[in-house]
Design a protein around this motif. Structure first.
Motif, PDB file in Angstrom:
ATOM      1  N   VAL A 134       0.839  -1.196   0.000  1.00 27.06           N
ATOM      2  CA  VAL A 134       0.000   0.000   0.000  1.00 27.06           C
ATOM      3  C   VAL A 134       0.877   1.251   0.000  1.00 27.06           C
ATOM      4  O   VAL A 134       0.652   2.195  -0.765  1.00 27.06           O
ATOM      5  CB  VAL A 134      -0.948   0.010   1.219  1.00 27.06           C
ATOM      6  N   PHE A 135       1.894   1.266   0.844  1.00 24.99           N
ATOM      7  CA  PHE A 135       2.786   2.427   0.947  1.00 24.99           C
ATOM      8  C   PHE A 135       3.501   2.680  -0.377  1.00 24.99           C
ATOM      9  O   PHE A 135       3.669   3.845  -0.791  1.00 24.99           O
ATOM     10  CB  PHE A 135       3.802   2.198   2.062  1.00 24.99           C
ATOM     11  N   MET A 136       3.901   1.610  -1.067  1.00 23.43           N
ATOM     12  CA  MET A 136       4.620   1.757  -2.332  1.00 23.43           C
ATOM     13  C   MET A 136       3.707   2.065  -3.510  1.00 23.43           C
ATOM     14  O   MET A 136       4.176   2.406  -4.594  1.00 23.43           O
ATOM     15  CB  MET A 136       5.429   0.483  -2.623  1.00 23.43           C
ATOM     16  N   GLY A 137       2.381   1.927  -3.328  1.00 24.63           N
ATOM     17  CA  GLY A 137       1.447   2.284  -4.380  1.00 24.63           C
ATOM     18  C   GLY A 137       0.966   1.138  -5.237  1.00 24.63           C
ATOM     19  O   GLY A 137       0.201   1.360  -6.185  1.00 24.63           O
ATOM     20  N   ASP A 138       1.400  -0.097  -4.937  1.00 22.45           N
ATOM     21  CA  ASP A 138       0.902  -1.251  -5.698  1.00 22.45           C
ATOM     22  C   ASP A 138      -0.554  -1.542  -5.362  1.00 22.45           C
ATOM     23  O   ASP A 138      -1.299  -2.065  -6.196  1.00 22.45           O
ATOM     24  CB  ASP A 138       1.726  -2.510  -5.377  1.00 22.45           C
ATOM     25  N   MET A 139      -0.928  -1.238  -4.119  1.00 30.39           N
ATOM     26  CA  MET A 139      -2.272  -1.514  -3.631  1.00 30.39           C
ATOM     27  C   MET A 139      -2.815  -0.289  -2.903  1.00 30.39           C
ATOM     28  O   MET A 139      -2.092   0.676  -2.656  1.00 30.39           O
ATOM     29  CB  MET A 139      -2.262  -2.720  -2.674  1.00 30.39           C
ATOM     30  N   SER A 140      -4.087  -0.356  -2.567  1.00 29.46           N
ATOM     31  CA  SER A 140      -4.724   0.646  -1.725  1.00 29.46           C
ATOM     32  C   SER A 140      -5.205  -0.056  -0.458  1.00 29.46           C
ATOM     33  O   SER A 140      -5.237  -1.289  -0.405  1.00 29.46           O
ATOM     34  CB  SER A 140      -5.907   1.285  -2.462  1.00 29.46           C
ATOM     35  N   VAL A 141      -5.563   0.702   0.561  1.00 25.83           N
ATOM     36  CA  VAL A 141      -6.111   0.072   1.763  1.00 25.83           C
ATOM     37  C   VAL A 141      -7.430  -0.622   1.426  1.00 25.83           C
ATOM     38  O   VAL A 141      -7.683  -1.745   1.858  1.00 25.83           O
ATOM     39  CB  VAL A 141      -6.327   1.112   2.884  1.00 25.83           C
ATOM     40  N   VAL A 142      -8.265   0.034   0.595  1.00 25.79           N
ATOM     41  CA  VAL A 142      -9.567  -0.526   0.234  1.00 25.79           C
ATOM     42  C   VAL A 142      -9.647  -0.718  -1.275  1.00 25.79           C
ATOM     43  O   VAL A 142      -9.292   0.172  -2.051  1.00 25.79           O
ATOM     44  CB  VAL A 142     -10.716   0.394   0.691  1.00 25.79           C
ATOM     45  N   GLY A 143     -10.120  -1.880  -1.691  1.00 25.05           N
ATOM     46  CA  GLY A 143     -10.289  -2.181  -3.110  1.00 25.05           C
ATOM     47  C   GLY A 143     -10.481  -3.668  -3.308  1.00 25.05           C
ATOM     48  O   GLY A 143     -10.383  -4.451  -2.348  1.00 25.05           O
ATOM     49  N   PRO A 144     -10.737  -4.117  -4.519  1.00 22.14           N
ATOM     50  CA  PRO A 144     -10.859  -5.551  -4.792  1.00 22.14           C
ATOM     51  C   PRO A 144      -9.546  -6.267  -4.482  1.00 22.14           C
ATOM     52  O   PRO A 144      -8.470  -5.714  -4.705  1.00 22.14           O
ATOM     53  CB  PRO A 144     -11.169  -5.602  -6.295  1.00 22.14           C
ATOM     54  N   ARG A 145      -9.624  -7.477  -3.964  1.00 21.43           N
ATOM     55  CA  ARG A 145      -8.413  -8.227  -3.669  1.00 21.43           C
ATOM     56  C   ARG A 145      -7.672  -8.586  -4.952  1.00 21.43           C
ATOM     57  O   ARG A 145      -8.289  -8.945  -5.952  1.00 21.43           O
ATOM     58  CB  ARG A 145      -8.756  -9.512  -2.899  1.00 21.43           C
ATOM     59  N   PRO A 146      -6.317  -8.485  -4.954  1.00 21.54           N
ATOM     60  CA  PRO A 146      -5.544  -8.799  -6.157  1.00 21.54           C
ATOM     61  C   PRO A 146      -5.512 -10.301  -6.425  1.00 21.54           C
ATOM     62  O   PRO A 146      -5.128 -11.075  -5.545  1.00 21.54           O
ATOM     63  CB  PRO A 146      -4.148  -8.256  -5.834  1.00 21.54           C
ATOM     64  N   PRO A 147      -5.914 -10.738  -7.612  1.00 23.24           N
ATOM     65  CA  PRO A 147      -5.937 -12.175  -7.917  1.00 23.24           C
ATOM     66  C   PRO A 147      -4.587 -12.678  -8.411  1.00 23.24           C
ATOM     67  O   PRO A 147      -3.671 -11.899  -8.710  1.00 23.24           O
ATOM     68  CB  PRO A 147      -6.981 -12.259  -9.035  1.00 23.24           C
ATOM     69  N   LEU A 148      -4.473 -13.993  -8.499  1.00 21.65           N
ATOM     70  CA  LEU A 148      -3.293 -14.631  -9.071  1.00 21.65           C
ATOM     71  C   LEU A 148      -3.347 -14.562 -10.594  1.00 21.65           C
ATOM     72  O   LEU A 148      -4.440 -14.569 -11.176  1.00 21.65           O
ATOM     73  CB  LEU A 148      -3.226 -16.099  -8.638  1.00 21.65           C
ATOM     74  N   PRO A 149      -2.195 -14.515 -11.278  1.00 21.23           N
ATOM     75  CA  PRO A 149      -2.196 -14.487 -12.746  1.00 21.23           C
ATOM     76  C   PRO A 149      -2.949 -15.659 -13.368  1.00 21.23           C
ATOM     77  O   PRO A 149      -3.658 -15.500 -14.363  1.00 21.23           O
ATOM     78  CB  PRO A 149      -0.704 -14.535 -13.102  1.00 21.23           C
ATOM     79  N   ARG A 150      -2.822 -16.863 -12.770  1.00 18.94           N
ATOM     80  CA  ARG A 150      -3.512 -18.020 -13.342  1.00 18.94           C
ATOM     81  C   ARG A 150      -5.025 -17.922 -13.163  1.00 18.94           C
ATOM     82  O   ARG A 150      -5.776 -18.529 -13.918  1.00 18.94           O
ATOM     83  CB  ARG A 150      -2.983 -19.320 -12.730  1.00 18.94           C
ATOM     84  N   GLU A 151      -5.477 -17.176 -12.157  1.00 16.41           N
ATOM     85  CA  GLU A 151      -6.908 -16.947 -11.985  1.00 16.41           C
ATOM     86  C   GLU A 151      -7.415 -15.968 -13.037  1.00 16.41           C
ATOM     87  O   GLU A 151      -8.469 -16.182 -13.643  1.00 16.41           O
ATOM     88  CB  GLU A 151      -7.180 -16.411 -10.579  1.00 16.41           C
ATOM     89  N   VAL A 152      -6.650 -14.896 -13.269  1.00 12.64           N
ATOM     90  CA  VAL A 152      -7.044 -13.891 -14.269  1.00 12.64           C
ATOM     91  C   VAL A 152      -7.110 -14.504 -15.666  1.00 12.64           C
ATOM     92  O   VAL A 152      -7.940 -14.112 -16.480  1.00 12.64           O
ATOM     93  CB  VAL A 152      -6.071 -12.697 -14.242  1.00 12.64           C
ATOM     94  N   ALA A 153      -6.254 -15.499 -15.918  1.00 14.95           N
ATOM     95  CA  ALA A 153      -6.261 -16.163 -17.226  1.00 14.95           C
ATOM     96  C   ALA A 153      -7.599 -16.848 -17.501  1.00 14.95           C
ATOM     97  O   ALA A 153      -7.948 -17.104 -18.656  1.00 14.95           O
ATOM     98  CB  ALA A 153      -5.128 -17.183 -17.303  1.00 14.95           C
ATOM     99  N   GLN A 154      -8.383 -17.115 -16.446  1.00 14.69           N
ATOM    100  CA  GLN A 154      -9.691 -17.761 -16.598  1.00 14.69           C
ATOM    101  C   GLN A 154     -10.847 -16.766 -16.548  1.00 14.69           C
ATOM    102  O   GLN A 154     -12.000 -17.157 -16.675  1.00 14.69           O
ATOM    103  CB  GLN A 154      -9.880 -18.796 -15.484  1.00 14.69           C
ATOM    104  N   TYR A 155     -10.550 -15.474 -16.351  1.00 12.42           N
ATOM    105  CA  TYR A 155     -11.600 -14.462 -16.260  1.00 12.42           C
ATOM    106  C   TYR A 155     -12.281 -14.254 -17.607  1.00 12.42           C
ATOM    107  O   TYR A 155     -11.629 -14.284 -18.658  1.00 12.42           O
ATOM    108  CB  TYR A 155     -11.013 -13.115 -15.827  1.00 12.42           C
ATOM    109  N   ASP A 156     -13.599 -14.006 -17.576  1.00 12.55           N
ATOM    110  CA  ASP A 156     -14.274 -13.494 -18.763  1.00 12.55           C
ATOM    111  C   ASP A 156     -14.338 -11.975 -18.621  1.00 12.55           C
ATOM    112  O   ASP A 156     -13.815 -11.399 -17.673  1.00 12.55           O
ATOM    113  CB  ASP A 156     -15.670 -14.119 -18.916  1.00 12.55           C
TER     114      ASP A 156
END
Length: 257
Positions: A171-193
């Motif tokens: 969060v401090f480095m700016g990759d994430m925020s305190v509040v927001g959708p949880r970051p998924p794994l790359p292999r999970e995103v590969a299955q997203y529609d």
């Protein structure tokens, strides 16, 4: 392509005057030609975000200040916890994993390294394939309530979300925020529609509607609906409310696997 606003997202009603940057159902997201459809959905969400410069500034300022305070306060307890983790299960007490953040300007997902306190035995990732048949959640997400890879300390810190505390560095480095959708794994995103891909239109968070809405008691489609509902109505008061609800969940451990 015109995207019709949703009347409700998940169990949360969206006010009629709110410009909703996401479509409410997978069926709506599947209308039209694939490449045009995805580009339209993501550009619509990004345009909505650009219009909210004040909110984005306040959100980033809060992220920096809040994460800095948590990091400073947690240095000593974190050192004690790291020692306990290493004693129970030899290996580095911190665990790093590649996660997918926000979709970039070119339409491609951005990856970053996310940190956690290690709650599983060393080599747990290599053991996962043998446990896929035991997955208790439908869709591109793995959850197992009695995962044999989890250590005794790991069960406690996972139940109370203590294992997530190193992500305040993200969060401090700016990759994430305190509040927001949880970051998924790359292999999970590969299955997203395209419908699920919309949850990547904003910066991922350490906590969000999924964490306070049941965590492991919520399936993948419900998680996406909760995230899209958050994207549609996010604001300072919404974020503060989710943070307060998260504090209650951390103490009770409600919905943890």
């Amino acid at each position: 392509m015109s995207i019709k606003p949703a009347a409700t997202l998940g169990n949360v009603a969206v006010p009629a005057d709110v410009k909703v940057p996401v479509v409410d159902t997978r069926e709506s997201a599947q209308e039209g030609e694939r490449s045009v459809r995805l580009l339209s959905l993501m550009r619509n969400a990004e345009a909505f975000d650009r219009e909210r410069l004040g909110y984005r500034f306040v959100k980033r300022a809060f992220d920096i200040a809040f994460s800095a305070c948590v990091i400073a306060a947690a240095i000593v307890p974190s050192a004690v916890l790291c020692a306990a983790i290493a004693v129970e299960s030899p290996g580095c007490p911190l665990y790093r994993q590649r996660r997918v953040g926000r979709i970039g300007a070119d339409g491609r997902p951005r990856e970053f390294t996310m940190w956690k306190f290690r709650s599983m035995v060393k080599g747990a990732d290599q053991m996962k394939d043998a446990l896929l048949a035991e997955n208790e959640v439908e869709g591109p997400m793995f959850k197992m309530r009695d995962d044999p890879r989890v250590t005794r300390i790991g069960r406690f810190i996972r139940r109370h979300s203590i294992d997530e505390f190193p992500q305040f560095l993200n969060v401090f480095m700016g990759d994430m925020s305190v509040v927001g959708p949880r970051p998924p794994l790359p292999r999970e995103v590969a299955q997203y529609d395209e419908w699920a891909m919309q949850r990547l239109a904003v910066k991922p968070g350490l906590t969000g509607p999924w964490q306070v809405g049941g965590r492991s008691d919520v399936d993948f489609d419900d998680m996406v609906r909760l995230d899209l509902g958050y994207i549609a109505r996010r604001g300072v008061m919404t974020d503060l409310k989710l943070i307060l609800q998260t504090v209650a969940v951390v103490f009770t451990g409600k919905g943890a696997a």
